[in-house]
Every structure is written in structure tokens, then in C-alpha cells.
Design a protein around this motif. Structure first.
Motif, mmCIF file in Angstrom:
data_model
loop_
_atom_site.group_PDB
_atom_site.id
_atom_site.type_symbol
_atom_site.label_atom_id
_atom_site.label_comp_id
_atom_site.label_asym_id
_atom_site.label_seq_id
_atom_site.Cartn_x
_atom_site.Cartn_y
_atom_site.Cartn_z
ATOM 1 N N CYS A 108 45.317 27.185 -13.419
ATOM 2 C CA CYS A 108 46.205 27.767 -12.400
ATOM 3 C C CYS A 108 47.173 28.769 -13.024
ATOM 4 O O CYS A 108 48.168 29.150 -12.392
ATOM 5 C CB CYS A 108 46.974 26.662 -11.687
ATOM 6 N N LEU A 140 38.614 23.032 -0.125
ATOM 7 C CA LEU A 140 39.454 23.991 -0.833
ATOM 8 C C LEU A 140 38.708 24.522 -2.055
ATOM 9 O O LEU A 140 38.134 23.752 -2.826
ATOM 10 C CB LEU A 140 40.762 23.344 -1.276
ATOM 11 N N GLN A 141 38.698 25.810 -2.213
ATOM 12 C CA GLN A 141 38.020 26.453 -3.336
ATOM 13 C C GLN A 141 39.044 27.236 -4.148
ATOM 14 O O GLN A 141 39.303 28.406 -3.868
ATOM 15 C CB GLN A 141 36.891 27.362 -2.830
ATOM 16 N N ILE A 142 39.628 26.566 -5.110
ATOM 17 C CA ILE A 142 40.647 27.191 -5.956
ATOM 18 C C ILE A 142 39.961 27.798 -7.170
ATOM 19 O O ILE A 142 39.403 27.087 -8.009
ATOM 20 C CB ILE A 142 41.704 26.151 -6.371
ATOM 21 N N GLN A 143 39.990 29.106 -7.239
ATOM 22 C CA GLN A 143 39.308 29.810 -8.323
ATOM 23 C C GLN A 143 40.136 29.741 -9.612
ATOM 24 O O GLN A 143 41.332 30.030 -9.601
ATOM 25 C CB GLN A 143 39.083 31.272 -7.941
ATOM 26 N N ALA A 203 49.005 27.069 -5.814
ATOM 27 C CA ALA A 203 47.578 27.352 -5.654
ATOM 28 C C ALA A 203 46.977 26.484 -4.556
ATOM 29 O O ALA A 203 46.184 26.956 -3.733
ATOM 30 C CB ALA A 203 46.848 27.130 -6.972
ATOM 31 N N VAL A 204 47.348 25.189 -4.535
ATOM 32 C CA VAL A 204 46.815 24.264 -3.521
ATOM 33 C C VAL A 204 47.290 24.678 -2.125
ATOM 34 O O VAL A 204 46.494 24.738 -1.164
ATOM 35 C CB VAL A 204 47.219 22.830 -3.833
ATOM 36 N N THR A 222 48.441 27.621 -1.065
ATOM 37 C CA THR A 222 47.887 28.921 -0.687
ATOM 38 C C THR A 222 46.460 28.798 -0.173
ATOM 39 O O THR A 222 46.087 29.367 0.864
ATOM 40 C CB THR A 222 47.929 29.899 -1.875
ATOM 41 N N GLU A 223 45.648 28.007 -0.883
ATOM 42 C CA GLU A 223 44.262 27.807 -0.466
ATOM 43 C C GLU A 223 44.200 26.967 0.821
ATOM 44 O O GLU A 223 43.357 27.216 1.693
ATOM 45 C CB GLU A 223 43.470 27.144 -1.590
ATOM 46 N N ARG A 272 44.893 29.199 3.692
ATOM 47 C CA ARG A 272 43.769 30.102 3.944
ATOM 48 C C ARG A 272 42.623 29.388 4.653
ATOM 49 O O ARG A 272 41.997 29.922 5.570
ATOM 50 C CB ARG A 272 43.256 30.671 2.612
ATOM 51 N N ALA A 273 42.357 28.142 4.214
ATOM 52 C CA ALA A 273 41.191 27.415 4.732
ATOM 53 C C ALA A 273 41.451 26.697 6.046
ATOM 54 O O ALA A 273 40.505 26.390 6.790
ATOM 55 C CB ALA A 273 40.708 26.414 3.688
#
Length: 305
Positions: free
Chosen positions: A147, A169-172, A296-297, A299-300, A303-304
Motif C-alpha cells: 500500500c 475489493l481489488q486493491i492493486q 486503500a481499503v 477508496t476501493e 469504488r466497488a
């Protein structure tokens, strides 16, 4: 604007991560007054309560969209060795999340803990209780280094949504940030490596690290973490813990990481207020959540959802 509350807020890693993600933290609570005061100094816009959350009156907590919680992890982690009597008490803090969720039924719940939390004997019962409240749970294990935090720190995040199926959730992963990004060789209290009374095991670790990495590197002062060879500055540091763990080596001198360096290793902003007492600051940092992980969690999640 999404509103959130922060249970077991501690130093405020979840709250800071929420702020990074554009979420407004309206209420925060912890059982430790010193932590509440530091959290309030950094998040003055939130209401603060110091209390045992098993005794919380959830009717007095503001309405919110996101419930964030980091229940005590000491009862689950093996970092401190064998079981102790207080572990059952610390494990039970997770039930406060169920109690709060039952009253407010927020759209989202995010719980952070050590990966061992999922091996708790009552974890299935805890999940069943959240499911009974209408939450579909999506657990994931993240490494802080992925992250953008200059530290390897594996943590379990459980995201609950009021939906039929768990959210995906797809955290890149982000590029890793090296420890060199926060170690300042111009600061700190340096001492000679070969001073009287220095542990033979410490000297052996330093010698092994010097043979592998040269004059400048990091070494676990108590022999844990990176074993007996130390760690180069070109990769993230190992986990920041609640007591001094990492020493900085520069030629024939060494020192422990400063509180400011630990703050940077946890990816808190430079201006984030810490306790004046260094030992207390290190303790709170070691118990905290690196803000970019929470950011990060969330934000994703936004979005999702």
C-alpha cells in the motif's frame, strides 16, 4: 461526504486513513486516556470518548456510514509469546463491533486486526453475529508495503456490507518504498558499536549485517524479525512494534530508530502529533494502523460499492 466512527481508535491510523480517502470521522473512542488525547490533537473535528466500549451507549454516538474498528490484537498475536490470562479479555473487544453495528446498522463496517484473528475459536460465531445483522463479510490480508508504506506489516481487513453477497475489493499493489526513504543519518543518539557491555549477540548481528550490506543497514536489536543478518535500506523495514526493535548501523556506530522515523515508517504525515515521551510514542505507533492501508481499503470500497 461519507461519515465514519472509529472504535479502539488508538493513535488514529484508521482515522487518518479515512481522512486521506475523503471520509469525515465524526466520533472516536478508546479506553486509554493518553491515546484519546493524542487522537483529539490530530483529529479535533471528531467527538472523543474515553471508555470501555463494552459499556458504550450507542444511542449517544452520531449516525454514520462507515464503522471502523481495530479491536485489541494482543489476545490473538503470537508476537508476545505464550498465552496470558488477559488474552480472553482482549479477544472479547471484538464483540463491541457487533453491538455498535446492531444499534446503528451503518452501510459499511471495516475491522482491522492481525491475521491470527481469523483463527480465534469464536471467529465463526463473530462472523455469524455480523451475518445475522445483515452484513456480508469480505476478509482480506494486506501487506502495508503493498500500500506504499515503507514497512512490511501483514494485517487482516474485514469489510462488511449490507448486501446479499460479499463485496469484491481489488486493491492493486503499489511499488514498494525503501527504508532509506525515512532513515536520517544526521539525527538520533549514536553510540559506538564496540562499547563496554554491548551484547555479544548484538555484535554478531552487526558483523553479519556489515558483511552482507556494507557500512549502512538496519538490524533487529533483539534478534527477531530479520534474523541474524539485518536488512538493507533498499527494501521496506520489518514490522514496527510497540517497543524499540530496529537499530540503524552507520560504520562503527549505531542507534535505535527515532520516534519521527517510526512515524514515517508507519506512513503517518510528518506533522502528525506524537506523545512527547518517546517510549509512549513508540508504543502507540507499534499499535497503530498505517493510514495508507485504511485509505486503500476505503477508496476501493467506495469504488466497488
Amino acid at each position: 461526504m461519507m461519515d465514519a466512527i472509529d472504535l479502539f481508535a488508538g493513535l488514529g491510523g484508521n482515522s487518518e486513513g479515512a481522512r486521506m480517502a475523503g471520509v469525515n470521522v465524526v466520533w472516536a473512542a478508546n479506553h486509554w486516556q493518553a491515546a484519546v488525547e493524542i487522537h483529539a490533537a490530530n483529529h479535533p473535528g471528531a467527538a472523543h470518548v474515553c471508555q470501555d466500549l463494552h459499556q458504550a451507549d450507542w444511542a449517544r454516538v452520531p449516525a454514520h456510514d462507515l464503522l471502523m474498528a481495530s479491536p485489541a490484537c494482543q489476545g490473538h498475536t503470537h508476537a508476545r509469546g505464550k498465552e496470558r490470562p488477559h488474552h480472553d479479555v482482549t479477544r472479547s473487544t471484538a464483540w463491541a463491533v457487533v453491538s455498535a453495528a446492531e444499534y446503528h446498522r451503518p452501510a459499511f463496517v471495516m475491522v482491522e486486526n492481525v491475521p491470527e484473528f481469523a483463527r480465534w475459536a469464536l471467529y465463526p460465531a463473530w462472523c455469524a453475529a455480523m451475518s445475522a445483522l445483515g452484513y456480508a463479510l469480505a476478509p482480506m490480508i494486506l501487506d502495508a508495503a503493498d500500500c506504499g508504506v515503507p514497512q512490511h506489516r501483514r494485517r487482516l481487513f474485514i469489510v462488511g456490507t449490507r448486501s446479499k453477497h460479499p463485496i469484491e475489493l481489488q486493491i492493486q499493489p503499489r511499488q514498494h518504498v525503501p527504508a532509506a526513504s525515512f532513515v536520517d543519518f544526521r539525527t538520533g543518539k549514536w553510540t559506538p558499536i564496540n562499547r563496554p557491555g554491548r551484547s555479544a549477540r548484538t555484535l554478531a548481528r552487526v558483523a553479519a549485517g556489515r558483511a552482507r550490506f556494507g557500512r549502512r543497514f538496519l538490524a533487529p536489536y533483539y534478534g527477531s524479525g530479520s534474523g541474524e543478518t539485518g536488512r538493507c535500506l533498499d527494501r521496506p523495514i520489518g514490522t514496527i512494534t510497540t517497543r524499540d526493535r530496529w537499530s540503524v548501523i552507520d560504520g562503527d556506530q549505531m542507534r535505535m530508530l527515532t520516534a519521527g522515523e517510526c512515524r514515517a515508517a508507519m506512513a503517518f504525515p510528518d506533522g502528525y502529533v506524537l506523545p512527547e515521551d518517546r517510549r509512549l510514542a513508540i508504543h502507540m505507533l507499534g499499535n497503530a494502523v498505517p493510514p495508507p492501508m485504511t485509505a486503500a481499503v476505503i477508496t476501493e470500497l467506495r469504488r466497488a460499492a
